[in-house]
Design an enzyme around this catalytic site. Sequence first.
Site, PDB file in Angstrom:
ATOM      1  CB  THR A 125      16.306  -5.408  40.464  1.00  0.00           C
ATOM      2  OG1 THR A 125      17.017  -6.612  40.166  1.00  0.00           O
ATOM      3  CG2 THR A 125      15.057  -5.790  41.252  1.00  0.00           C
ATOM      4  CG  ASP A 126      18.213  -8.435  36.320  1.00  0.00           C
ATOM      5  OD1 ASP A 126      18.222  -8.447  37.570  1.00  0.00           O
ATOM      6  OD2 ASP A 126      19.161  -8.880  35.638  1.00  0.00           O
ATOM      7  CD  GLU A 127      17.717 -10.520  42.061  1.00  0.00           C
ATOM      8  OE1 GLU A 127      16.969 -11.000  42.933  1.00  0.00           O
ATOM      9  OE2 GLU A 127      18.941 -10.433  42.189  1.00  0.00           O
ATOM     10  CE1 TYR A 153      16.423  -6.079  46.279  1.00  0.00           C
ATOM     11  CE2 TYR A 153      16.775  -7.778  44.632  1.00  0.00           C
ATOM     12  CZ  TYR A 153      16.847  -6.448  45.027  1.00  0.00           C
ATOM     13  OH  TYR A 153      17.350  -5.499  44.153  1.00  0.00           O
ATOM     14  CE  LYS A 157      14.297  -2.653  43.918  1.00  0.00           C
ATOM     15  NZ  LYS A 157      14.690  -1.295  44.382  1.00  0.00           N
TER      16      LYS A 157
END
Length: 340
Positions: A125-127, A153, A157
């Site tokens: 994810t870009d997060e 979260y 990741k």
Amino acid sequence: MTIIVTGGAGFIGSNFIFHMLKKYPGYRIVCLDKLTYAGNLSTLKGVMDNPNFRFVKLDICDREGVYKLFEEEHPDIVVNFAAESHVDRSIEDPSIFLQTNIIGTSVLMDACRKYGIKRYHQVSTDEVYGDLPLDRPDLFFTEETPLHTSSPYSSSKASADLLVLAYHRTYGLPVTISRCSNNYGPYHFPEKLIPLMIINALADKLLPVYGTGENVRDWLYVEDHCKAIDLIIHKGREGEVYNVGGHNEMRNIDIVKLICKQLDKPESLITFVADRKGHDMRYAIDPTKIHNELGWLPETKFADGIKKTIQWYLDNKDWWQEIISGDYQNYYKRMYGDRK
Ligand code: NAD
Ligand code: DAU
């Protein structure tokens, strides 16, 4: 070609399975999913009878079960979508995020090492890059942007991404990673912004916007994400990370207003509630690498994608009414009950 798709009963994984079965009629697709609150077998009912498809209810942390499946299926490729995916839930309780997102990833990769694999692909994810400031529209996340996470979260990741790259360097595992921006489209679980707002608006319920609603997300139609992963697993270079996003930045408040407009509902339903803790301000992907190397470009414009998505929720009420009639009610009360 046999592909194990983990988390295929969830939002993006199911869309990926539909894409692959349609595009590659000669491939065997095996979906491995624990069926958590976010996994839904009814999502897969259209492919259950396909002779090239198999569903297996399994936890990616279950080493014995995962090894047994590898012995049975001899997969060529594993695409790992399985994850706890909701930031708000990770803030409430991080533990299952660490278990599934980190330990589960390591179990899958251990199986790949033990039985051999052509490609292990990690859906990230870009997060993992943290966030960007609102007053610097010139800044974007590239694959070189340092990892700088905000929530349990995104930290889980990012940890998984580091493990994936370590398995590549240490054991030579043929891996790739994709880091995508916010997806939207059919089968999106109604705890997430777009489906939650559509479903609440249809019921004339309040539309809870966190903070001031100025936070920016970079939205991509789910099918475009699936096509990017398809390209990466076939043509992407081993050991590489590919950012996926379509330069479609929008403020949350503008998304919610657009949904009101499309559904002919009053903006007075919008209510500003307490902000998410550690709330990331802006995500924005620079997709130059995947465009230059693999020729990927998003195909669905947001104006069309959001109309298709809203229509899908209107046409598939059974799917989401079943979900929101269950434990979702308790979740909603916990998360929004006295949120001011
Ligand atoms: P989702 O929550 O809709 O689906 C997750 C699926 O994984 C569910 O079917 C669930 O049952 C399954 N699962 C959870 N724990 C499991 C376990 N221990 N073993 C086996 N299966 C398990 O998630 P999503 O939105 O489809 O996201 C899929 C992946 O894509 C995630 O890894 C997420 O981090 C990543 N991602 C999501 C977005 C987005 O906008 N939704 C964007 C970029 C990346
Ligand atoms: O960027 C990719 C990520 O996008 C994925 O890795 C995650 O799995 C996925 O859930 C998504 O994370 P976000 O936190 O950006 O998505 P969410 O739909 O939860 O929230 C989008 C924005 O809307 C965010 O700024 C918080 C806000 N929001 C969300 C909800 C659910 C609200 O204002 N009100 C809400 O009720």
